[in-house]
Scaffold this motif. Sequence first.
Motif, PDB file in Angstrom:
ATOM      1  N   THR A   4       0.833  -1.206   0.000  1.00 17.75           N
ATOM      2  CA  THR A   4       0.000   0.000   0.000  1.00 17.75           C
ATOM      3  C   THR A   4       0.868   1.256   0.000  1.00 17.75           C
ATOM      4  O   THR A   4       0.396   2.327  -0.353  1.00 17.75           O
ATOM      5  N   ARG A   5       2.134   1.098   0.378  1.00 20.06           N
ATOM      6  CA  ARG A   5       3.095   2.202   0.403  1.00 20.06           C
ATOM      7  C   ARG A   5       4.404   1.719  -0.197  1.00 20.06           C
ATOM      8  O   ARG A   5       4.811   0.568  -0.016  1.00 20.06           O
ATOM      9  N   LEU A   6       5.101   2.602  -0.870  1.00 21.36           N
ATOM     10  CA  LEU A   6       6.330   2.239  -1.566  1.00 21.36           C
ATOM     11  C   LEU A   6       7.419   1.748  -0.618  1.00 21.36           C
ATOM     12  O   LEU A   6       8.167   0.825  -0.945  1.00 21.36           O
ATOM     13  N   TRP A   7       7.512   2.322   0.569  1.00 22.38           N
ATOM     14  CA  TRP A   7       8.557   1.945   1.505  1.00 22.38           C
ATOM     15  C   TRP A   7       8.452   0.490   1.939  1.00 22.38           C
ATOM     16  O   TRP A   7       9.428  -0.100   2.408  1.00 22.38           O
ATOM     17  N   GLN A   8       7.280  -0.152   1.774  1.00 19.57           N
ATOM     18  CA  GLN A   8       7.119  -1.553   2.160  1.00 19.57           C
ATOM     19  C   GLN A   8       7.978  -2.491   1.310  1.00 19.57           C
ATOM     20  O   GLN A   8       8.266  -3.609   1.726  1.00 19.57           O
ATOM     21  N   THR A   9       8.402  -2.012   0.137  1.00 18.85           N
ATOM     22  CA  THR A   9       9.250  -2.853  -0.719  1.00 18.85           C
ATOM     23  C   THR A   9      10.575  -3.182  -0.044  1.00 18.85           C
ATOM     24  O   THR A   9      11.130  -4.252  -0.276  1.00 18.85           O
ATOM     25  N   PHE A  10      11.076  -2.282   0.806  1.00 22.56           N
ATOM     26  CA  PHE A  10      12.359  -2.525   1.464  1.00 22.56           C
ATOM     27  C   PHE A  10      12.307  -3.750   2.366  1.00 22.56           C
ATOM     28  O   PHE A  10      13.299  -4.472   2.504  1.00 22.56           O
ATOM     29  N   ASP A  11      11.164  -4.016   2.976  1.00 21.76           N
ATOM     30  CA  ASP A  11      11.022  -5.185   3.842  1.00 21.76           C
ATOM     31  C   ASP A  11      11.016  -6.493   3.052  1.00 21.76           C
ATOM     32  O   ASP A  11      11.177  -7.562   3.641  1.00 21.76           O
ATOM     33  N   LEU A  12      10.816  -6.418   1.742  1.00 22.89           N
ATOM     34  CA  LEU A  12      10.664  -7.629   0.924  1.00 22.89           C
ATOM     35  C   LEU A  12      11.863  -7.903   0.021  1.00 22.89           C
ATOM     36  O   LEU A  12      11.844  -8.871  -0.729  1.00 22.89           O
TER      37      LEU A  12
END
Length: 193
Positions: A150-158
Amino acid sequence: MNNLRIVLVEPDDVEGLYPFSLTHGAWDIRIGYFTLIQRWMRSLPQHRVHVQSTRSHILASSEFHTVTDEIAHGPVLLVTATFVASPQVMQHIVASCEGAVQPLHFAVGPSTAAVYIPSAGATLEETIETIDAIDGTNVETIQIAGHILTRLWQTFDLIDSGVTWDAEHLGSHRIDPTAAVAAHVVLDESNGP
């Protein structure tokens, strides 16, 4: 089930992926080596993957197959374009659809990740009306592993997961023989590729 069409549908709240969403479709998010759409295409090469968005300027600039009315004929798997999953989960979703005669609802927790329609309407609009009637209480819901961004910053966790999935898919962790590695460089794969 080679006639299954997979459609990555961009969610209405794509603005949460700002500033990326200004110039890209949600399916262009890169986690690991591949973008989300590339991972679908490589994981299920026997199926054609399409994209759909309400943003016409994004569709006009897309290099991928966009949805036309022909997509609405036959079985359709509509996937939230921000759904991130391993190739094994993607393959499991498609395998679950094989032979299914009723719609299926795939969810990550309470969120819809995908909807399978065994016989879509004659037009895309009719297909969308069918999907809108599916809420997970009137059809079988299958819980799956994955994440819905839902937010771009969540990609860093993946990133770790994406790199691992893609390295497994590419089948090699070795350095290309033509690559040059400078002196004093350390490459550590002890915690994964």
